[in-house]
Design a protein around this motif. Sequence first.
Motif, short mmCIF file in Angstrom:
data_model
loop_
_atom_site.label_atom_id
_atom_site.label_comp_id
_atom_site.label_asym_id
_atom_site.label_seq_id
_atom_site.Cartn_x
_atom_site.Cartn_y
_atom_site.Cartn_z
N GLN A 1 0.83 -1.20 0.00
CA GLN A 1 0.00 0.00 0.00
C GLN A 1 0.87 1.25 0.00
OE1 GLN A 1 -2.82 -2.49 2.89
NE2 GLN A 1 -2.64 -0.38 3.41
N ALA A 2 0.48 2.21 -0.82
CA ALA A 2 1.22 3.45 -0.91
C ALA A 2 1.03 4.30 0.35
CB ALA A 2 0.81 4.24 -2.14
N VAL A 3 -0.13 4.17 0.96
CA VAL A 3 -0.41 4.85 2.23
C VAL A 3 -0.79 3.77 3.24
CG1 VAL A 3 -1.91 6.48 3.42
CG2 VAL A 3 -1.17 6.95 1.07
N HIS B 1 15.93 -5.63 -7.11
CA HIS B 1 16.19 -4.21 -7.38
C HIS B 1 14.91 -3.38 -7.29
CE1 HIS B 1 14.97 -5.58 -11.41
NE2 HIS B 1 14.70 -4.31 -11.69
N ILE B 2 13.77 -3.99 -7.65
CA ILE B 2 12.50 -3.28 -7.53
C ILE B 2 12.06 -3.23 -6.07
CG2 ILE B 2 10.03 -3.37 -8.08
CD1 ILE B 2 10.81 -4.56 -10.80
N ALA B 3 12.21 -4.37 -5.39
CA ALA B 3 11.78 -4.45 -3.99
C ALA B 3 12.54 -3.46 -3.12
CB ALA B 3 11.97 -5.87 -3.46
N TRP B 4 13.86 -3.42 -3.27
CA TRP B 4 14.66 -2.51 -2.43
C TRP B 4 14.62 -1.07 -2.95
CZ3 TRP B 4 15.69 -3.95 2.19
CH2 TRP B 4 15.97 -5.28 2.49
N GLY B 5 14.73 -0.93 -4.27
CA GLY B 5 14.84 0.42 -4.85
C GLY B 5 13.54 1.19 -4.87
N THR B 6 12.42 0.49 -4.99
CA THR B 6 11.14 1.18 -5.08
C THR B 6 10.30 0.97 -3.83
OG1 THR B 6 11.15 0.88 -7.48
CG2 THR B 6 9.05 1.47 -6.46
N VAL B 7 9.99 -0.30 -3.51
CA VAL B 7 9.08 -0.60 -2.41
C VAL B 7 9.66 -0.18 -1.07
CG1 VAL B 7 7.80 -2.41 -1.21
CG2 VAL B 7 8.03 -2.50 -3.70
N TRP B 8 10.88 -0.62 -0.77
CA TRP B 8 11.47 -0.29 0.53
C TRP B 8 11.65 1.22 0.67
CZ3 TRP B 8 15.92 2.01 2.48
CH2 TRP B 8 16.13 1.83 3.86
N GLN C 1 9.61 3.94 3.52
CA GLN C 1 10.20 4.85 4.50
C GLN C 1 9.37 6.13 4.61
OE1 GLN C 1 12.30 3.13 6.27
NE2 GLN C 1 11.92 1.69 4.61
N VAL C 2 8.59 6.41 3.57
CA VAL C 2 7.66 7.55 3.63
C VAL C 2 6.32 7.09 4.18
CG1 VAL C 2 6.42 9.29 2.29
CG2 VAL C 2 8.80 8.70 1.70
N SER C 3 5.75 6.03 3.55
CA SER C 3 4.40 5.60 3.91
C SER C 3 4.32 5.01 5.31
CB SER C 3 3.89 4.57 2.90
OG SER C 3 4.63 3.37 2.99
N ASN C 4 5.39 4.39 5.79
CA ASN C 4 5.41 3.78 7.12
C ASN C 4 6.25 4.58 8.11
OD1 ASN C 4 4.17 1.76 5.61
ND2 ASN C 4 5.16 0.13 6.71
N THR C 5 7.54 4.66 7.83
CA THR C 5 8.48 5.20 8.82
C THR C 5 8.23 6.67 9.13
OG1 THR C 5 10.13 3.60 8.01
CG2 THR C 5 10.93 5.41 9.40
N LEU C 6 8.20 7.51 8.10
CA LEU C 6 8.01 8.93 8.32
C LEU C 6 6.63 9.22 8.91
CD1 LEU C 6 9.10 11.80 8.08
CD2 LEU C 6 8.19 11.87 5.74
#
Length: 197
Positions: free
Chosen positions: A50-52, A152-159, A163-168
């Motif tokens: 989920q993006a949010v 590369h997609i999982a780390w570069g895009t999803v992870w 960091q914005v949608s979850n962590t921040l």
Amino acid sequence: MAQMPTAMKSGLEQKGITARHIVAIVISALIFGATIYISRYFPIKIGTVQAVYPAAVFAPLFGVWFGVWGSAGLVVGNILSMLVVGMNPAVYPLALLAQFIMGFVPGIAFRKVKFESAKDRVVFIAMVTIGMVAASALVVLNLIIFQKVPAHIAWGTVWAWMQVSNTLTAAVLSPLLFAWMSDYMNKSGLFFKRFWG
């Protein structure tokens, strides 16, 4: 047959699962699971992520308020939300562990009823951040190992997006909710003074 001494019986009951622990799991599971369920219908997703993710805001609170029982409730809530929409929880073992970590890390590290100083806020935010970063790494590993998403997609895009949608999001909003609600939780008797209940 000899009766067990009352003090010993009471001590054994305290070490087991009590009604209070079950209430903590149920409250955490219902609120967390309902938040996940509702947010699944948000139109923007990155693959299956989920993006949010507003549930991330509640996760640290249940870990701090209810300790290990609140953290367990996060997993139960996520499983329930998956089953309701026809998802198979067996495909998401590391992602489910991630839900537990979101509550576990801040819960075990921050055991105060309220913020007493600016240092308390910094510690709380730091623990929320560490928990979210670790949890998002587990979600990405789940994507790579079980859902066969290219690394590369999982780390570069999803992870990176998590960091914005979850962590921040959690680092900003969880402390605000904690400051607002924690005194009420303490007065209601719901706050667990020890992490293990």
